[in-house]
Structures are given as C-alpha cells and as structure tokens.
Design a protein around this motif. Structure first.
Motif, mmCIF file in Angstrom:
data_model
loop_
_atom_site.group_PDB
_atom_site.id
_atom_site.type_symbol
_atom_site.label_atom_id
_atom_site.label_comp_id
_atom_site.label_asym_id
_atom_site.label_seq_id
_atom_site.Cartn_x
_atom_site.Cartn_y
_atom_site.Cartn_z
ATOM 1 N N ARG A 161 0.869 -1.175 0.000
ATOM 2 C CA ARG A 161 0.000 0.000 0.000
ATOM 3 C C ARG A 161 0.905 1.224 0.000
ATOM 4 N N LYS B 155 -6.815 -9.667 4.082
ATOM 5 C CA LYS B 155 -6.775 -8.374 3.415
ATOM 6 C C LYS B 155 -8.129 -7.996 2.803
ATOM 7 N N GLU C 66 -5.077 -1.488 -1.836
ATOM 8 C CA GLU C 66 -4.109 -2.393 -1.235
ATOM 9 C C GLU C 66 -3.911 -3.531 -2.232
ATOM 10 N N LYS D 102 -10.989 -8.197 4.346
ATOM 11 C CA LYS D 102 -11.849 -7.624 5.391
ATOM 12 C C LYS D 102 -11.878 -6.096 5.288
ATOM 13 N N GLY D 103 -13.074 -5.556 5.306
ATOM 14 C CA GLY D 103 -13.246 -4.111 5.286
ATOM 15 C C GLY D 103 -13.160 -3.466 3.913
ATOM 16 N N LYS D 104 -12.968 -4.256 2.867
ATOM 17 C CA LYS D 104 -12.870 -3.690 1.519
ATOM 18 C C LYS D 104 -14.265 -3.569 0.899
ATOM 19 N N LYS D 105 -14.424 -2.555 0.038
ATOM 20 C CA LYS D 105 -15.705 -2.374 -0.647
ATOM 21 C C LYS D 105 -15.721 -3.028 -2.023
ATOM 22 N N HIS E 139 -6.137 4.596 -2.293
ATOM 23 C CA HIS E 139 -7.316 3.822 -1.899
ATOM 24 C C HIS E 139 -7.145 2.328 -2.114
ATOM 25 N N ALA F 40 -4.432 5.513 3.779
ATOM 26 C CA ALA F 40 -5.026 5.318 5.100
ATOM 27 C C ALA F 40 -6.305 4.515 4.924
ATOM 28 N N ASN F 41 -6.305 3.299 5.482
ATOM 29 C CA ASN F 41 -7.476 2.419 5.368
ATOM 30 C C ASN F 41 -7.944 2.247 3.925
ATOM 31 N N PRO F 42 -7.086 1.792 3.018
ATOM 32 C CA PRO F 42 -7.504 1.582 1.624
ATOM 33 C C PRO F 42 -8.642 0.582 1.550
ATOM 34 N N ASP F 43 -9.620 0.876 0.694
ATOM 35 C CA ASP F 43 -10.834 0.052 0.657
ATOM 36 C C ASP F 43 -11.037 -0.688 -0.658
#
Length: 379
Positions: free
Chosen positions: A66, A157, A136, A159-162, A134, A71-74
C-alpha cells in the motif's frame, strides 16, 4: 476506435514485461517466485509504496503493498506471481514479440498484468490522482496450485474492503469475468488383498472392482443442467494382470456454481466413499471443496456497469462473462465483497507453449483500469 489515453509508459511496460517473463517462477520454484517478488517489491518501493513480505518455507513469499500515504484503503487488488511452467522454460523460449503478440512463459497469466498494474499505479501518481491511496495490493505466490499458502492472507486483506479487483487476463475476446465456478479435488484410496487370479482367486479382495463401482456412482452425481460436474479424471490400480488387485486409486475433480452445491456434493461424495460394494475393502477419501464459487450478484453487476461505462469513454466495448476456471476471486467473493476478475490485458492459450498477449491491449487495459480506480475511489 478513438484512443484517448497516453502511451507514455508503453516501452517501459514492455521492458518490465520482458524482464518478468524471462524469470522462471513456477509455483514449486520458490527461488524463482521470490526473485519475481523482490523485483516487483523494489519497483513499488521506488514509487513510494510500503511492502510487507509474508514468508513461506514451501512456496514463494507473498507480498502486500500500500502507498505510504494510504489510510485504510478500501479497494483490494490481487495479482499472482507464479506460473505453471518448470524451471528452464524461460531459457528455452524467452520473451519475444511477433505480429503484435508477445510470447513467453506466463506472459498473459499473469506477468502482463503485473507490468500493467505497476504502471497503473505510477500513472495515477504522476497525474496526482489520489486513487492510488485507496488500494491495497496482494501479490501472491501459489495461485496455480490452489492458493494453499496465501489464501489466509487474501482473506485477511479482504476484510473491510468495498471491492476486489482481480488481475487475471481478460478473455480472448476482451471480456471481463463476473462469475466463476468453484472447484474441489478429492482422492480416493482403496485397499484390497492380493491373490493369484488362477490358483486362489477366492482369497483376494479386488480393489479395482470396488473402484469401478465408485466411478459409476461419482460420475452420476453430475448435474449439467445446474452447472454441476463431477469428473473422475485419473485412476490407477493393480500389480499385474494375473493378480487380484490389492490397491486402486482415483482423483476426482468437482466444479460447482453455488456454495450450497458445494455443501451438498461434499456430503454425497463422502457417502459414496463410506459405502462398500466389495466386502473387505478399506476406503480412504481425502480432499474437499477448495475454491468457493464467485457468484454473480447485484453488487457485482454494479461494478461491471462502472467498468463498462469507463470502457465506453475510451472507445472500448467490454462484455462480461462467466467461466468455469478457478482464481483467487473466489476467496474474496466468498467473503461477501463484490469482485470482478479478468481485468488484465487480452491474450490466450494460457498454460501452453503458445501462450500470448496482445501487445496493444496493455495500454488499453491500463487506461481502463486507471479510470475504474478513479471512479471507485470517489465513492
């Protein structure tokens, strides 16, 4: 077709592709895969990406990346580094370009995608387009052998991705992939008892006879109308023609279209393995469903719509399709994250000596991918 994208990095991308193709990286060649990984990791670090190496003793090390400003790539991007070709293949038939096509081991599956992905990130940064913050990226090492060591990393990895975007090559007609069948592999090992087929056949227990019953039962599980297939693809057994066979083996391939099919077929295969047609045989079943299906959904269609809209803006007509082959897209999709695959360049004849990449598609698909990332990063 009107092309509205720059070709600034075309020669650089071809040079990187040549370097990658000329590095052997078969799944079982840890040193080769790690050589590719080091090459790519160093390239990304030069443009400000931070890498994490996930070491493995058997297969190559996987790498997650990344940008240092992310920061918190989605958005998750997956691209595997391994190929199906043994060590020495690159020396035997190195990277070449003929009549608008590039050739060499792994050129389309998926070293072309690796070069395209890197220059997509570089282009976004040069354009001061914040989309690179944005994403990863996971470069994994063993996709061609079932993602046995890197599956846990991919799932973590995810988890939390859109959205998840998978860089397998586009189909030969340029289509992207909106659904894939899941798959399973089972091995059946049957033990009987040997005896001379002429002198004392009654003392024997024929493992091949047991396997014959199993083959018929297993093949009968296929349901083509519902896109479910069970194939006994390899068998072996016996010691000589005049001996009652003391052993027999079979390897079974399963293809499913839905997660529920996988649960049902696993139970049915286990039930067949527990049933004895020949008294006295010992039956051992191993394996299972190892890739869940990448199922179509409304959320996937929304991603497809975005990709097709962006393709139209640069004069490309990109269709979507379903395919029976497996990929790492199955793992992200099974975790409920909308996933689209086949976002790499166009080519074909993967896993053969005739594998090729359409050279012009490198820039076209890089332009498309750049625009898609920009759109997704705004949401």
């Amino acid at each position: 077709m009107m092309q509205v994208y720059e070709e600034k990095h075309f020669n650089d991308m071809l040079e990187m592709l040549e370097q990658l193709v000329n590095m052997d990286s078969g799944s079982n060649d840890k040193d080769g895969v790690d050589r590719v990984g080091t090459f790519l990791r160093e390239a990304y670090e030069q443009i400000g990406f931070v890498s994490e190496v996930h070491e493995n003793d058997t297969y190559g090390n996987s790498i997650s990346l990344r940008h240092q400003d992310a920061a918190n790539p989605d958005i998750l991007i997956l691209a595997h580094m391994d190929t199906v070709f043994p060590s020495g293949t690159a020396k035997e038939r190195p990277f070449t370009v003929r009549d608008g096509r590039a050739y060499g081991p792994g050129v389309i599956d998926m070293k072309g995608s690796q070069a395209m992905l890197f220059y997509t990130m570089k282009t976004l940064m040069e354009q001061q387009n914040a989309a690179y913050k944005h994403v990863e990226i996971v470069l994994n090492s063993d996709e061609e052998v079932g993602t046995v060591s890197s599956r846990a990393l991919i799932e973590e990895k995810t988890k939390g991705k859109k959205a998840a975007l998978v860089m397998e090559p586009a189909r030969e007609n340029g289509s992207i992939v909106s659904s894939r069948r899941g798959s399973g592999r089972y091995d059946l090992d049957i033990k009987g008892r040997s005896a001379h087929s002429g002198m004392n056949p009654e003392r024997g227990i024929n493992a091949i006879e047991e396997l014959a019953h199993k083959i018929i039962d297993l093949q009968g599980l296929s349901d083509p109308e519902n896109n479910l297939h069970v194939n006994v693809g390899m068998i072996e057994g016996g010691t000589s023609v005049n001996t009652i066979a003391p052993s027999a083996k079979a390897s079974i391939d399963v293809r499913i279209s839905t997660a529920s099919q996988g649960e049902t077929i696993d139970k049915e295969i286990q039930a067949i393995a527990r049933k004895h047609a020949v008294d006295g045989t010992e039956i051992t079943l191993t394996g299972g469903i190892n890739r869940p299906p990448m199922e179509w959904s409304d959320e996937v269609q929304r991603l497809v719509d975005i990709i097709q809209a962006e393709a139209g803006k640069i004069g490309l007509n990109v269709q979507d399709t379903a395919t029976g082959g497996g990929s790492d897209a199955s793992f992200t999709a099974a975790m409920g994250v909308p996933t689209v695959d086949g976002l790499g360049p166009v080519g074909g004849k993967q896993h053969t000596s005739e594998e090729y990449l359409v050279v012009d598609s490198l820039m076209e698909r890089m332009a498309l991918f750049t625009n898609v990332l920009e759109q997704l990063s705004k949401e």
